[in-house]
Design an enzyme around this catalytic site. Structure first.
Site, PDB file in Angstrom:
ATOM      1  N   PRO A 228      11.483  38.501  55.054  1.00  6.91           N
ATOM      2  CG  PRO A 228      12.571  36.366  54.645  1.00  6.91           C
ATOM      3  CD  PRO A 228      12.583  37.584  55.614  1.00  6.91           C
ATOM      4  CG  ASP A 229       4.593  39.032  53.931  1.00  8.64           C
ATOM      5  OD1 ASP A 229       4.067  38.301  54.775  1.00  8.64           O
ATOM      6  OD2 ASP A 229       3.955  39.841  53.126  1.00  8.64           O
ATOM      7  N   PRO A 230       5.944  36.624  56.283  1.00  2.73           N
ATOM      8  CG  PRO A 230       5.630  36.725  58.494  1.00  2.73           C
ATOM      9  CD  PRO A 230       5.984  37.648  57.361  1.00  2.73           C
ATOM     10  CE1 TYR A 231      -2.264  35.849  54.223  1.00  4.45           C
ATOM     11  CE2 TYR A 231      -1.340  35.915  52.093  1.00  4.45           C
ATOM     12  CZ  TYR A 231      -2.476  35.502  53.016  1.00  4.45           C
ATOM     13  OH  TYR A 231      -3.576  35.490  52.315  1.00  4.45           O
ATOM     14  CE1 TYR A 232       1.228  36.367  49.369  1.00  2.00           C
ATOM     15  CE2 TYR A 232       2.517  38.218  50.286  1.00  2.00           C
ATOM     16  CZ  TYR A 232       1.522  37.689  49.557  1.00  2.00           C
ATOM     17  OH  TYR A 232       0.568  38.553  49.023  1.00  2.00           O
TER      18      TYR A 232
END
EC number: 3.1.3.48
Length: 121
Positions: free
Chosen positions: A96-100
């Protein structure tokens, strides 16, 4: 991955060019630094056709990235393109993209497990 296999030639890049030349996202750098990883010298770049000749394996963080990379594949390029999560048995199908998600530690946990799984494969 660099910490676990320093002899390997590794690089990191994205499928889009939005952040080319930029350092990694500051909160991710902080989370990585807390684990002893220094990301400060890294700069974003975009996948290129040369990568299909330069590397023995291309890893993608999720299915959309994999489809995007495959769409960039030059004719005749045979380098394998796989999901990074193929190397762990957690049922995860993406990092999962940790930015989001804002879960930088969770992303690092999964990345570390994937890296160990890849090295042991």
């Amino acid at each position: 991955m660099r910490a676990l296999a320093p002899a390997l030639e590794l690089d990191s890049c994205g499928t889009g060019g939005w952040h080319v030349g930029e350092a990694p996202y500051a909160p991710m750098q902080e989370a990585a630094r807390a684990r002893g990883y220094d990301l400060s010298r890294l700069r974003a770049r975009q996948v290129s056709a040369d990568d299909f000749a330069r590397f023995d394996l291309i890893l993608c963080m999720d299915g959309q990235n994999l489809r995007d990379v495959e769409a960039m594949r030059p004719k005749g390029a045979e380098v394998p393109v796989r999901l990074f999560t193929d190397f762990v048995e957690t049922g995860e199908t993406a990092v999962p993209d940790p930015y989001y998600t804002r879960d930088f530690d969770g992303a690092l946990d999964l990345i570390e497990r994937c890296a160990r799984g890849l090295i042991s494969s």
